[in-house]
Design a protein around this motif. Structure first.
Motif, PDB file in Angstrom:
ATOM      1  N   ALA A 223      28.047  -7.883 -33.146  1.00  0.00           N
ATOM      2  CA  ALA A 223      27.151  -8.939 -33.625  1.00  0.00           C
ATOM      3  C   ALA A 223      25.703  -8.482 -33.450  1.00  0.00           C
ATOM      4  CB  ALA A 223      27.382 -10.223 -32.846  1.00  0.00           C
ATOM      5  N   SER A 224      24.865  -8.875 -34.389  1.00  0.00           N
ATOM      6  CA  SER A 224      23.473  -8.405 -34.323  1.00  0.00           C
ATOM      7  C   SER A 224      22.620  -9.303 -33.431  1.00  0.00           C
ATOM      8  CB  SER A 224      22.877  -8.337 -35.722  1.00  0.00           C
ATOM      9  OG  SER A 224      22.996  -9.606 -36.333  1.00  0.00           O
ATOM     10  N   ASP A 225      22.961 -10.582 -33.354  1.00  0.00           N
ATOM     11  CA  ASP A 225      22.137 -11.500 -32.557  1.00  0.00           C
ATOM     12  C   ASP A 225      22.762 -11.771 -31.196  1.00  0.00           C
ATOM     13  OD1 ASP A 225      20.302 -11.789 -34.619  1.00  0.00           O
ATOM     14  OD2 ASP A 225      21.578 -13.292 -35.603  1.00  0.00           O
ATOM     15  N   PRO A 226      21.926 -11.906 -30.165  1.00  0.00           N
ATOM     16  CA  PRO A 226      22.446 -12.245 -28.833  1.00  0.00           C
ATOM     17  C   PRO A 226      23.135 -13.609 -28.860  1.00  0.00           C
ATOM     18  CG  PRO A 226      20.159 -11.549 -28.714  1.00  0.00           C
ATOM     19  CD  PRO A 226      20.486 -11.710 -30.154  1.00  0.00           C
ATOM     20  N   ILE A 227      24.118 -13.764 -27.992  1.00  0.00           N
ATOM     21  CA  ILE A 227      24.831 -15.046 -27.944  1.00  0.00           C
ATOM     22  C   ILE A 227      24.331 -15.909 -26.783  1.00  0.00           C
ATOM     23  CG2 ILE A 227      26.929 -14.280 -29.099  1.00  0.00           C
ATOM     24  CD1 ILE A 227      28.154 -13.934 -26.262  1.00  0.00           C
ATOM     25  N   ALA A 228      23.601 -15.311 -25.867  1.00  0.00           N
ATOM     26  CA  ALA A 228      23.090 -16.096 -24.735  1.00  0.00           C
ATOM     27  C   ALA A 228      21.905 -15.376 -24.091  1.00  0.00           C
ATOM     28  CB  ALA A 228      24.191 -16.310 -23.707  1.00  0.00           C
ATOM     29  N   TYR A 229      21.104 -16.142 -23.394  1.00  0.00           N
ATOM     30  CA  TYR A 229      19.980 -15.584 -22.636  1.00  0.00           C
ATOM     31  C   TYR A 229      19.932 -16.232 -21.264  1.00  0.00           C
ATOM     32  CZ  TYR A 229      17.682 -13.582 -26.771  1.00  0.00           C
ATOM     33  OH  TYR A 229      17.374 -12.841 -27.877  1.00  0.00           O
ATOM     34  N   ASP A 230      19.479 -15.484 -20.279  1.00  0.00           N
ATOM     35  CA  ASP A 230      19.117 -16.074 -18.997  1.00  0.00           C
ATOM     36  C   ASP A 230      17.602 -16.184 -18.961  1.00  0.00           C
ATOM     37  OD1 ASP A 230      21.538 -16.496 -17.823  1.00  0.00           O
ATOM     38  OD2 ASP A 230      21.651 -14.515 -16.903  1.00  0.00           O
ATOM     39  N   TRP A 231      17.108 -17.274 -18.383  1.00  0.00           N
ATOM     40  CA  TRP A 231      15.669 -17.476 -18.273  1.00  0.00           C
ATOM     41  C   TRP A 231      15.268 -17.519 -16.813  1.00  0.00           C
ATOM     42  CZ3 TRP A 231      12.690 -17.999 -22.737  1.00  0.00           C
ATOM     43  CH2 TRP A 231      13.391 -18.209 -23.926  1.00  0.00           C
ATOM     44  N   LEU A 232      14.088 -17.042 -16.537  1.00  0.00           N
ATOM     45  CA  LEU A 232      13.555 -17.123 -15.181  1.00  0.00           C
ATOM     46  C   LEU A 232      12.155 -17.737 -15.272  1.00  0.00           C
ATOM     47  CD1 LEU A 232      13.894 -16.381 -12.165  1.00  0.00           C
ATOM     48  CD2 LEU A 232      12.818 -14.199 -12.674  1.00  0.00           C
ATOM     49  N   LEU A 233      12.013 -18.898 -14.639  1.00  0.00           N
ATOM     50  CA  LEU A 233      10.724 -19.586 -14.644  1.00  0.00           C
ATOM     51  C   LEU A 233      10.117 -19.470 -13.251  1.00  0.00           C
ATOM     52  CD1 LEU A 233       8.667 -21.613 -15.975  1.00  0.00           C
ATOM     53  CD2 LEU A 233      10.073 -23.428 -15.005  1.00  0.00           C
ATOM     54  N   THR A 234       8.939 -18.882 -13.180  1.00  0.00           N
ATOM     55  CA  THR A 234       8.235 -18.775 -11.903  1.00  0.00           C
ATOM     56  C   THR A 234       7.056 -19.738 -11.938  1.00  0.00           C
ATOM     57  OG1 THR A 234       8.829 -16.433 -11.785  1.00  0.00           O
ATOM     58  CG2 THR A 234       7.076 -17.177 -10.315  1.00  0.00           C
ATOM     59  N   VAL A 235       6.947 -20.561 -10.894  1.00  0.00           N
ATOM     60  CA  VAL A 235       5.884 -21.563 -10.858  1.00  0.00           C
ATOM     61  C   VAL A 235       4.996 -21.323  -9.645  1.00  0.00           C
ATOM     62  CG1 VAL A 235       5.341 -24.026 -10.818  1.00  0.00           C
ATOM     63  CG2 VAL A 235       7.439 -23.250 -11.908  1.00  0.00           C
ATOM     64  N   HIS A 236       3.707 -21.213  -9.883  1.00  0.00           N
ATOM     65  CA  HIS A 236       2.735 -21.179  -8.790  1.00  0.00           C
ATOM     66  C   HIS A 236       2.199 -22.593  -8.600  1.00  0.00           C
ATOM     67  CE1 HIS A 236       1.658 -16.644  -9.452  1.00  0.00           C
ATOM     68  NE2 HIS A 236       2.805 -16.819  -8.847  1.00  0.00           N
ATOM     69  N   SER A 237       2.424 -23.149  -7.422  1.00  0.00           N
ATOM     70  CA  SER A 237       1.899 -24.477  -7.104  1.00  0.00           C
ATOM     71  C   SER A 237       0.693 -24.279  -6.194  1.00  0.00           C
ATOM     72  CB  SER A 237       2.957 -25.316  -6.398  1.00  0.00           C
ATOM     73  OG  SER A 237       4.059 -25.509  -7.241  1.00  0.00           O
ATOM     74  N   VAL A 238      -0.479 -24.584  -6.732  1.00  0.00           N
ATOM     75  CA  VAL A 238      -1.722 -24.206  -6.056  1.00  0.00           C
ATOM     76  C   VAL A 238      -2.443 -25.421  -5.489  1.00  0.00           C
ATOM     77  CG1 VAL A 238      -3.924 -23.008  -6.365  1.00  0.00           C
ATOM     78  CG2 VAL A 238      -1.937 -22.317  -7.690  1.00  0.00           C
ATOM     79  N   GLY A 239      -3.033 -25.243  -4.324  1.00  0.00           N
ATOM     80  CA  GLY A 239      -3.857 -26.289  -3.726  1.00  0.00           C
ATOM     81  C   GLY A 239      -4.957 -25.650  -2.895  1.00  0.00           C
ATOM     82  N   MET A 240      -5.886 -26.466  -2.458  1.00  0.00           N
ATOM     83  CA  MET A 240      -6.966 -25.926  -1.634  1.00  0.00           C
ATOM     84  C   MET A 240      -6.516 -25.736  -0.183  1.00  0.00           C
ATOM     85  SD  MET A 240      -9.153 -25.334  -3.801  1.00  0.00           S
ATOM     86  CE  MET A 240     -10.484 -24.754  -2.757  1.00  0.00           C
ATOM     87  N   THR A 241      -5.441 -26.442   0.197  1.00  0.00           N
ATOM     88  CA  THR A 241      -4.880 -26.282   1.543  1.00  0.00           C
ATOM     89  C   THR A 241      -3.382 -26.065   1.428  1.00  0.00           C
ATOM     90  OG1 THR A 241      -4.388 -28.633   1.779  1.00  0.00           O
ATOM     91  CG2 THR A 241      -6.591 -27.916   2.485  1.00  0.00           C
ATOM     92  N   ALA A 242      -2.779 -25.600   2.521  1.00  0.00           N
ATOM     93  CA  ALA A 242      -1.329 -25.371   2.511  1.00  0.00           C
ATOM     94  C   ALA A 242      -0.586 -26.692   2.285  1.00  0.00           C
ATOM     95  CB  ALA A 242      -0.890 -24.740   3.830  1.00  0.00           C
ATOM     96  N   VAL A 243      -1.100 -27.768   2.874  1.00  0.00           N
ATOM     97  CA  VAL A 243      -0.442 -29.074   2.727  1.00  0.00           C
ATOM     98  C   VAL A 243      -0.446 -29.503   1.263  1.00  0.00           C
ATOM     99  CG1 VAL A 243      -0.620 -31.535   3.313  1.00  0.00           C
ATOM    100  CG2 VAL A 243      -0.988 -29.797   5.072  1.00  0.00           C
ATOM    101  N   GLN A 244      -1.591 -29.308   0.619  1.00  0.00           N
ATOM    102  CA  GLN A 244      -1.715 -29.699  -0.788  1.00  0.00           C
ATOM    103  C   GLN A 244      -0.787 -28.857  -1.678  1.00  0.00           C
ATOM    104  OE1 GLN A 244      -5.559 -29.164  -2.737  1.00  0.00           O
ATOM    105  NE2 GLN A 244      -5.685 -31.394  -2.855  1.00  0.00           N
ATOM    106  N   ALA A 245      -0.757 -27.553  -1.398  1.00  0.00           N
ATOM    107  CA  ALA A 245       0.107 -26.669  -2.189  1.00  0.00           C
ATOM    108  C   ALA A 245       1.572 -27.062  -2.006  1.00  0.00           C
ATOM    109  CB  ALA A 245      -0.105 -25.218  -1.769  1.00  0.00           C
ATOM    110  N   ARG A 246       1.936 -27.410  -0.772  1.00  0.00           N
ATOM    111  CA  ARG A 246       3.314 -27.810  -0.499  1.00  0.00           C
ATOM    112  C   ARG A 246       3.648 -29.108  -1.244  1.00  0.00           C
ATOM    113  NH1 ARG A 246       3.054 -27.516   4.876  1.00  0.00           N
ATOM    114  NH2 ARG A 246       3.257 -25.259   4.844  1.00  0.00           N
ATOM    115  N   LEU A 247       2.706 -30.008  -1.294  1.00  0.00           N
ATOM    116  CA  LEU A 247       2.916 -31.276  -2.007  1.00  0.00           C
ATOM    117  C   LEU A 247       3.146 -31.004  -3.497  1.00  0.00           C
ATOM    118  CD1 LEU A 247       2.699 -34.490  -2.091  1.00  0.00           C
ATOM    119  CD2 LEU A 247       0.340 -34.086  -2.807  1.00  0.00           C
ATOM    120  N   VAL A 248       2.278 -30.167  -4.064  1.00  0.00           N
ATOM    121  CA  VAL A 248       2.415 -29.834  -5.493  1.00  0.00           C
ATOM    122  C   VAL A 248       3.776 -29.191  -5.743  1.00  0.00           C
ATOM    123  CG1 VAL A 248       1.495 -28.437  -7.386  1.00  0.00           C
ATOM    124  CG2 VAL A 248      -0.066 -29.567  -5.808  1.00  0.00           C
TER     125      VAL A 248
END
Lengths: 137, 128
Positions: free
Chosen positions: B48-73
């Protein structure tokens, strides 16, 4: 009405032998995959910018557990950047990125793990099959 | 990506966050989220020429001015995305699964340093 459990008992007895034989084989399968993941990830990092040139050699793996039910039936391999090695501390930046420098995550290790998943499953299946064969199943 | 951002913004605490941007020296971002989406392995069927499935990887940076804020986000992001099923035309998706959470770290590349957490999610797309 009666049931003949003899086959079932034999199967249970035979399967109880498998862990003794399977441990070293499973350990081997885990170690081979760990090495493959390490090599795949290192190759991926090597293909990156020259500023990461010391990073590939900072990737290694630790294999924990004996693969023997006498000591522990738990086996795990930890693959990643060794912070004690040169440039190892930069591994986190390469893998996960950093928002202040707009450094995107490269996910070399995560991708390498995914790429070797099928090989790992095959290796484990083969290890179990070999152990069963050795146990006369 | 738009669907993922919209999903994050369902949480009032994440509403108005900045997505996919850079913290510049001297700015005070308060809190924001950066999403990086990577398509990992294409699954192909022999012949087959087309893929039948893909795996995705989503990386999220949750940013804050303090560690507490970043953890909340980070916790709000996880609440929104873990178990979320994204819709892509022509593909059937598994639910978004949290596979990794890194401890809060500090990026000293900007002044003042910013705190950020990393969360990674994965899902699979199968051709419908």
């Amino acid at each position: 009405m009666s049931f003949d459990f003899s086959d079932l008992e034999k199967l249970a007895a035979d399967i109880s032998k498998v862990p003794d034989n399977a441990g070293p084989l499973i350990r081997k399968a885990v170690e081979v995959t760990a090495r493959n993941v390490k090599d795949t990830a290192a190759q991926s990092v090597k293909g990156g910018a020259s500023s990461w040139k010391a990073l590939p050699d900072a990737i290694d793996y630790d294999l924990n557990g004996q693969g023997s039910n006498q000591f522990s039936s738990q086996l795990n391999a930890e693959i990643g950047y060794n912070k004690a090695k040169a440039a190892g501390k930069l591994g986190n930046l390469r893998e996960f990125g950093a928002p202040g420098k707009r450094l995107v995550p490269h996910n070399d290790l995560a991708t390498a793990l995914a790429q070797n998943q099928d090989d790992f499953t095959n290796g484990l299946s083969k290890a179990i099959a070999d152990a069963e064969k050795a146990a006369g199943l | 990506m738009t669907a993922l951002i919209a999903r994050c913004e369902l949480d009032p605490a994440l509403e108005g966050c900045t997505y996919d941007s850079q913290v510049l020296n001297g700015t005070d971002p308060q809190k924001y989220v950066v999403l990086y989406l990577q398509r990992t392995i294409p699954y192909e069927r022999a012949g087959a020429s087309d893929p039948i499935a893909y795996d995705w990887l989503l990386t999220v940076h949750s940013v804050g001015m303090t560690a507490v804020q970043a953890r909340l986000v980070s916790s709000k992001v996880v609440q929104q995305l873990a178990g979320f099923r994204i819709a892509i035309d022509g593909w059937r998706q598994t639910k978004c699964r949290l596979i990794n959470s890194e401890p809060i770290d500090f990026d000293t590349g900007v002044q003042p340093p910013i705190a950020y957490g990393v969360d990674q999610f994965t899902w699979r797309s199968d051709a419908a």
